[in-house]
Enzyme design. Structure first.
Site, PDB file in Angstrom:
ATOM      1  N   LEU A  66       2.910  -5.565  -5.511  1.00 54.55           N
ATOM      2  CA  LEU A  66       2.012  -5.709  -4.393  1.00 54.55           C
ATOM      3  C   LEU A  66       1.676  -4.386  -3.839  1.00 54.55           C
ATOM      4  O   LEU A  66       0.100  -4.072  -3.963  1.00 54.55           O
ATOM      5  CB  LEU A  66       2.694  -6.694  -3.312  1.00 54.55           C
ATOM      6  CG  LEU A  66       1.799  -6.725  -2.217  1.00 54.55           C
ATOM      7  CD1 LEU A  66       0.382  -7.303  -2.556  1.00 54.55           C
ATOM      8  CD2 LEU A  66       2.606  -7.529  -1.036  1.00 54.55           C
ATOM      9  N   ASP A  67       2.664  -3.688  -3.495  1.00 54.45           N
ATOM     10  CA  ASP A  67       2.404  -2.549  -2.873  1.00 54.45           C
ATOM     11  C   ASP A  67       3.439  -1.605  -3.100  1.00 54.45           C
ATOM     12  O   ASP A  67       4.553  -1.754  -2.486  1.00 54.45           O
ATOM     13  CB  ASP A  67       2.209  -2.631  -1.194  1.00 54.45           C
ATOM     14  CG  ASP A  67       1.949  -1.364  -0.584  1.00 54.45           C
ATOM     15  OD1 ASP A  67       1.943  -0.206  -1.245  1.00 54.45           O
ATOM     16  OD2 ASP A  67       1.681  -1.494   0.710  1.00 54.45           O
ATOM     17  N   PRO A  68       3.266  -0.642  -4.069  1.00 54.36           N
ATOM     18  CA  PRO A  68       1.992  -0.464  -4.898  1.00 54.36           C
ATOM     19  C   PRO A  68       1.844  -1.186  -6.018  1.00 54.36           C
ATOM     20  O   PRO A  68       2.560  -1.964  -6.554  1.00 54.36           O
ATOM     21  CB  PRO A  68       2.338   1.055  -5.340  1.00 54.36           C
ATOM     22  CG  PRO A  68       4.020   1.157  -5.673  1.00 54.36           C
ATOM     23  CD  PRO A  68       4.263   0.066  -4.717  1.00 54.36           C
TER      24      PRO A  68
ATOM     25  N   ASP B 215      -2.378  -3.491  -4.413  1.00 60.87           N
ATOM     26  CA  ASP B 215      -3.314  -2.754  -3.289  1.00 60.87           C
ATOM     27  C   ASP B 215      -4.048  -2.009  -4.353  1.00 60.87           C
ATOM     28  O   ASP B 215      -5.298  -1.805  -3.681  1.00 60.87           O
ATOM     29  CB  ASP B 215      -2.607  -2.281  -2.349  1.00 60.87           C
ATOM     30  CG  ASP B 215      -1.449  -1.160  -2.697  1.00 60.87           C
ATOM     31  OD1 ASP B 215      -1.080  -1.499  -4.154  1.00 60.87           O
ATOM     32  OD2 ASP B 215      -0.905  -0.488  -2.145  1.00 60.87           O
TER      33      ASP B 215
END
Length: 276
Positions: free
Chosen positions: A199-201, A204
Protein backbone atom coordinates in the site's frame (compact mmCIF):
# COMPACT_ATOMS: atom_id res chain seq x y z
CA UNK A 1 -26.35 -20.04 -37.40
CA UNK A 2 -24.91 -23.27 -35.91
CA UNK A 3 -26.37 -22.46 -32.48
CA UNK A 4 -24.13 -19.46 -31.76
CA UNK A 5 -26.95 -16.99 -30.88
CA UNK A 6 -28.22 -19.37 -28.20
CA UNK A 7 -24.71 -19.68 -26.78
CA UNK A 8 -24.45 -15.88 -26.65
CA UNK A 9 -27.65 -15.77 -24.59
CA UNK A 10 -26.18 -18.20 -22.07
CA UNK A 11 -22.90 -16.28 -21.91
CA UNK A 12 -24.77 -13.00 -21.35
CA UNK A 13 -26.50 -14.48 -18.29
CA UNK A 14 -23.19 -15.75 -16.95
CA UNK A 15 -21.53 -12.36 -17.44
CA UNK A 16 -24.36 -10.73 -15.49
CA UNK A 17 -23.75 -13.10 -12.59
CA UNK A 18 -20.02 -12.36 -12.66
CA UNK A 19 -20.67 -8.63 -12.29
CA UNK A 20 -21.58 -9.30 -8.68
CA UNK A 21 -18.56 -8.05 -6.67
CA UNK A 22 -18.86 -11.10 -4.39
CA UNK A 23 -18.59 -13.54 -7.28
CA UNK A 24 -15.55 -15.77 -6.89
CA UNK A 25 -15.36 -17.01 -10.45
CA UNK A 26 -13.97 -16.20 -13.87
CA UNK A 27 -15.32 -17.09 -17.29
CA UNK A 28 -13.20 -18.22 -20.18
CA UNK A 29 -14.74 -19.63 -23.34
CA UNK A 30 -13.07 -22.64 -24.89
CA UNK A 31 -11.73 -22.29 -28.46
CA UNK A 32 -14.30 -22.95 -31.17
CA UNK A 33 -12.22 -25.90 -32.35
CA UNK A 34 -13.71 -27.85 -29.46
CA UNK A 35 -17.02 -28.12 -31.30
CA UNK A 36 -15.72 -27.36 -34.79
CA UNK A 37 -17.89 -24.25 -34.99
CA UNK A 38 -21.15 -26.21 -34.53
CA UNK A 39 -22.51 -25.00 -31.18
CA UNK A 40 -25.67 -27.06 -31.55
CA UNK A 41 -23.65 -30.03 -30.31
CA UNK A 42 -23.33 -28.32 -26.92
CA UNK A 43 -26.94 -27.10 -26.57
CA UNK A 44 -30.21 -28.78 -25.80
CA UNK A 45 -33.55 -26.98 -25.94
CA UNK A 46 -36.35 -27.80 -23.51
CA UNK A 47 -38.17 -29.64 -26.26
CA UNK A 48 -35.01 -31.52 -27.21
CA UNK A 49 -35.07 -30.17 -30.76
CA UNK A 50 -31.40 -29.26 -30.82
CA UNK A 51 -30.08 -32.04 -28.64
CA UNK A 52 -26.68 -33.36 -29.56
CA UNK A 53 -26.71 -36.76 -31.21
CA UNK A 54 -24.58 -39.62 -29.93
CA UNK A 55 -22.35 -39.20 -32.98
CA UNK A 56 -21.95 -35.47 -32.30
CA UNK A 57 -21.18 -36.09 -28.65
CA UNK A 58 -18.58 -38.72 -29.47
CA UNK A 59 -17.02 -36.45 -32.08
CA UNK A 60 -16.86 -33.55 -29.62
CA UNK A 61 -15.29 -35.74 -26.91
CA UNK A 62 -12.67 -37.01 -29.35
CA UNK A 63 -11.94 -33.47 -30.44
CA UNK A 64 -11.51 -32.41 -26.81
CA UNK A 65 -9.02 -35.20 -26.15
CA UNK A 66 -6.99 -34.09 -29.16
CA UNK A 67 -6.98 -30.36 -28.46
CA UNK A 68 -7.14 -29.82 -24.70
CA UNK A 69 -3.82 -29.29 -22.99
CA UNK A 70 -4.46 -28.54 -19.34
CA UNK A 71 -2.00 -26.13 -17.75
CA UNK A 72 -0.22 -27.46 -14.67
CA UNK A 73 -1.19 -26.03 -11.30
CA UNK A 74 0.65 -22.91 -10.27
CA UNK A 75 2.10 -22.71 -6.78
CA UNK A 76 2.65 -19.43 -4.93
CA UNK A 77 4.19 -19.23 -1.46
CA UNK A 78 3.12 -16.43 0.85
CA UNK A 79 5.55 -15.96 3.72
CA UNK A 80 3.97 -14.54 6.86
CA UNK A 81 0.40 -14.85 8.08
CA UNK A 82 -0.22 -11.49 9.73
CA UNK A 83 -3.05 -9.05 9.14
CA UNK A 84 -1.92 -7.96 5.66
CA UNK A 85 -1.72 -11.57 4.44
CA UNK A 86 -5.39 -12.52 4.44
CA UNK A 87 -6.56 -10.25 1.56
CA UNK A 88 -3.53 -11.31 -0.48
CA UNK A 89 -4.25 -15.01 -0.01
CA UNK A 90 -7.98 -14.52 -0.59
CA UNK A 91 -7.31 -12.87 -3.94
CA UNK A 92 -4.68 -15.38 -5.08
CA UNK A 93 -6.81 -18.38 -4.15
CA UNK A 94 -9.79 -17.27 -6.27
CA UNK A 95 -8.04 -18.98 -9.17
CA UNK A 96 -8.63 -22.68 -8.51
CA UNK A 97 -5.69 -23.65 -10.72
CA UNK A 98 -3.36 -21.96 -8.24
CA UNK A 99 -2.10 -23.52 -5.00
CA UNK A 100 -1.32 -20.97 -2.29
CA UNK A 101 1.05 -22.07 0.48
CA UNK A 102 0.78 -19.83 3.54
CA UNK A 103 3.75 -20.02 5.89
CA UNK A 104 4.01 -18.86 9.48
CA UNK A 105 6.52 -19.48 12.26
CA UNK A 106 3.69 -19.37 14.80
CA UNK A 107 1.85 -22.64 15.37
CA UNK A 108 -1.79 -22.44 14.28
CA UNK A 109 -1.58 -18.98 12.68
CA UNK A 110 -1.48 -20.16 9.04
CA UNK A 111 -4.19 -22.75 9.76
CA UNK A 112 -6.52 -20.12 11.20
CA UNK A 113 -6.00 -17.90 8.17
CA UNK A 114 -6.65 -20.75 5.74
CA UNK A 115 -9.76 -21.85 7.63
CA UNK A 116 -11.14 -18.31 7.68
CA UNK A 117 -11.14 -18.28 3.86
CA UNK A 118 -12.15 -21.92 3.49
CA UNK A 119 -10.74 -22.87 0.09
CA UNK A 120 -9.15 -26.21 -0.66
CA UNK A 121 -6.30 -24.67 -2.69
CA UNK A 122 -4.88 -22.89 0.39
CA UNK A 123 -2.25 -24.93 2.21
CA UNK A 124 -1.04 -23.78 5.65
CA UNK A 125 2.54 -24.56 6.65
CA UNK A 126 4.52 -24.15 9.85
CA UNK A 127 7.83 -22.69 8.70
CA UNK A 128 10.32 -20.33 10.31
CA UNK A 129 11.91 -18.44 7.42
CA UNK A 130 14.97 -17.65 9.52
CA UNK A 131 15.63 -20.91 11.36
CA UNK A 132 14.29 -23.39 8.77
CA UNK A 133 16.39 -22.19 5.85
CA UNK A 134 16.75 -25.66 4.34
CA UNK A 135 12.98 -26.18 4.31
CA UNK A 136 12.46 -22.68 2.96
CA UNK A 137 14.90 -23.42 0.12
CA UNK A 138 12.91 -26.54 -0.81
CA UNK A 139 9.67 -24.54 -0.84
CA UNK A 140 11.13 -21.74 -2.96
CA UNK A 141 12.49 -24.27 -5.46
CA UNK A 142 9.06 -25.80 -6.13
CA UNK A 143 7.13 -22.52 -6.34
CA UNK A 144 6.34 -20.39 -9.36
CA UNK A 145 6.52 -17.22 -7.26
CA UNK A 146 7.08 -16.10 -3.67
CA UNK A 147 5.41 -13.20 -1.88
CA UNK A 148 7.24 -12.16 1.27
CA UNK A 149 5.07 -10.37 3.81
CA UNK A 150 7.65 -10.90 6.52
CA UNK A 151 9.33 -8.03 8.41
CA UNK A 152 11.54 -6.02 6.04
CA UNK A 153 14.77 -7.23 7.68
CA UNK A 154 14.04 -10.80 6.53
CA UNK A 155 13.47 -10.16 2.84
CA UNK A 156 17.07 -10.32 1.65
CA UNK A 157 17.57 -13.87 2.93
CA UNK A 158 14.44 -14.94 1.04
CA UNK A 159 15.64 -13.05 -2.03
CA UNK A 160 18.95 -14.93 -2.00
CA UNK A 161 17.11 -18.25 -2.22
CA UNK A 162 14.78 -16.93 -4.93
CA UNK A 163 17.71 -15.80 -7.06
CA UNK A 164 19.47 -19.12 -6.51
CA UNK A 165 16.38 -21.07 -7.63
CA UNK A 166 15.15 -18.67 -10.33
CA UNK A 167 11.89 -17.94 -8.51
CA UNK A 168 10.32 -14.44 -8.80
CA UNK A 169 9.86 -12.56 -5.51
CA UNK A 170 7.49 -9.76 -4.51
CA UNK A 171 7.70 -7.81 -1.24
CA UNK A 172 5.66 -4.97 0.22
CA UNK A 173 8.55 -3.25 2.00
CA UNK A 174 10.92 -0.42 1.19
CA UNK A 175 13.96 -1.63 -0.74
CA UNK A 176 16.68 -1.88 1.88
CA UNK A 177 20.44 -1.56 1.24
CA UNK A 178 20.71 -5.35 1.69
CA UNK A 179 18.13 -5.88 -1.07
CA UNK A 180 19.85 -3.37 -3.36
CA UNK A 181 23.06 -5.37 -3.07
CA UNK A 182 21.28 -8.31 -4.71
CA UNK A 183 20.23 -6.32 -7.79
CA UNK A 184 23.19 -7.34 -9.96
CA UNK A 185 22.82 -11.04 -9.11
CA UNK A 186 19.07 -10.96 -9.82
CA UNK A 187 19.62 -9.26 -13.17
CA UNK A 188 22.35 -11.71 -14.12
CA UNK A 189 20.04 -14.67 -13.39
CA UNK A 190 17.02 -12.94 -14.94
CA UNK A 191 14.97 -13.28 -11.76
CA UNK A 192 12.33 -10.57 -11.14
CA UNK A 193 12.57 -9.10 -7.62
CA UNK A 194 9.82 -6.51 -7.03
CA UNK A 195 9.94 -4.42 -3.88
CA UNK A 196 7.70 -1.66 -2.54
CA UNK A 197 4.59 -3.36 -3.94
CA UNK A 198 2.25 -2.89 -0.99
CA UNK A 199 0.00 0.00 0.00
CA UNK A 200 2.63 2.49 1.15
CA UNK A 201 5.02 2.14 -0.55
CA UNK A 202 3.34 0.72 -3.63
CA UNK A 203 -0.26 1.63 -4.37
CA UNK A 204 0.40 5.21 -3.25
CA UNK A 205 3.17 5.60 -5.85
CA UNK A 206 1.14 3.95 -8.61
CA UNK A 207 -2.02 5.95 -7.92
CA UNK A 208 0.03 9.16 -7.75
CA UNK A 209 1.63 8.43 -11.12
CA UNK A 210 -1.78 7.62 -12.59
CA UNK A 211 -3.14 11.00 -11.46
CA UNK A 212 -0.08 12.90 -12.71
CA UNK A 213 -0.17 11.13 -16.10
CA UNK A 214 -3.88 11.93 -16.50
CA UNK A 215 -3.28 15.60 -15.77
CA UNK A 216 -0.48 15.68 -18.34
CA UNK A 217 -2.70 13.99 -20.95
CA UNK A 218 -5.24 16.72 -20.39
CA UNK A 219 -2.58 19.29 -21.27
CA UNK A 220 -2.22 20.65 -17.76
CA UNK A 221 0.80 20.99 -15.46
CA UNK A 222 1.28 19.69 -11.94
CA UNK A 223 2.60 22.46 -9.71
CA UNK A 224 2.44 20.54 -6.43
CA UNK A 225 1.53 17.08 -5.24
CA UNK A 226 1.26 15.84 -1.67
CA UNK A 227 0.26 12.32 -0.66
CA UNK A 228 -0.81 11.16 2.80
CA UNK A 229 -1.24 7.45 3.38
CA UNK A 230 -1.44 5.16 6.38
CA UNK A 231 -3.51 4.07 9.33
CA UNK A 232 -4.85 7.55 10.09
CA UNK A 233 -8.10 7.23 12.00
CA UNK A 234 -10.94 9.36 13.33
CA UNK A 235 -9.98 10.97 16.67
CA UNK A 236 -12.58 8.98 18.59
CA UNK A 237 -11.06 5.72 17.30
CA UNK A 238 -7.45 6.68 18.09
CA UNK A 239 -7.27 4.56 21.21
CA UNK A 240 -3.52 3.90 21.50
CA UNK A 241 -0.54 6.22 22.23
CA UNK A 242 0.41 6.34 18.55
CA UNK A 243 -3.03 7.42 17.35
CA UNK A 244 -2.53 4.82 14.63
CA UNK A 245 -4.25 1.60 13.56
CA UNK A 246 -1.72 -1.18 13.07
CA UNK A 247 -2.28 -3.59 10.20
CA UNK A 248 1.36 -4.64 10.09
CA UNK A 249 4.31 -5.18 12.41
CA UNK A 250 4.44 -2.43 15.10
CA UNK A 251 8.24 -2.57 15.12
CA UNK A 252 8.11 -2.13 11.34
CA UNK A 253 6.01 1.01 11.77
CA UNK A 254 8.48 2.44 14.27
CA UNK A 255 11.46 1.63 12.05
CA UNK A 256 9.74 3.19 9.02
CA UNK A 257 9.25 6.39 11.03
CA UNK A 258 13.03 6.59 11.36
CA UNK A 259 13.65 6.48 7.60
CA UNK A 260 15.14 9.53 5.92
CA UNK A 261 12.80 11.57 3.71
CA UNK A 262 13.66 13.03 0.31
CA UNK A 263 11.20 15.14 -1.68
CA UNK A 264 10.92 18.04 -4.13
CA UNK A 265 9.58 21.39 -2.96
CA UNK A 266 9.47 24.46 -5.19
CA UNK A 267 11.79 22.70 -7.60
CA UNK A 268 14.43 21.94 -4.95
CA UNK A 269 15.43 18.64 -3.34
CA UNK A 270 14.69 18.61 0.37
CA UNK A 271 16.21 15.98 2.64
CA UNK A 272 15.03 15.31 6.20
CA UNK A 273 16.98 13.00 8.45
CA UNK A 274 15.01 10.18 10.05
CA UNK A 275 16.50 11.18 13.38
CA UNK A 276 15.05 14.69 13.15
Amino acid sequence: DQGRPQVEEVLAHIRTLLENPEAEAEMEEMPQTFCQGDFRATLQQKDGSAAASAEQTASTATNLERTVSWAPLQTVAVLGAGMVTRPCVELLSRNTSRNVVVCSAMAGEAERLANSIGRSNIQPALLDAVKDREELAKLVARCDAVISLLPATMHHKVAELCIENGTPLVTASYVSPAMKELDAAARERGVPILGEMGLDPGMDHMSAQEIIDRIHREGRDVTAFESVCGGLVAPEAADNPFGYKFSWSPIGVINAMKNDALFLKDGKRVSVSGGA
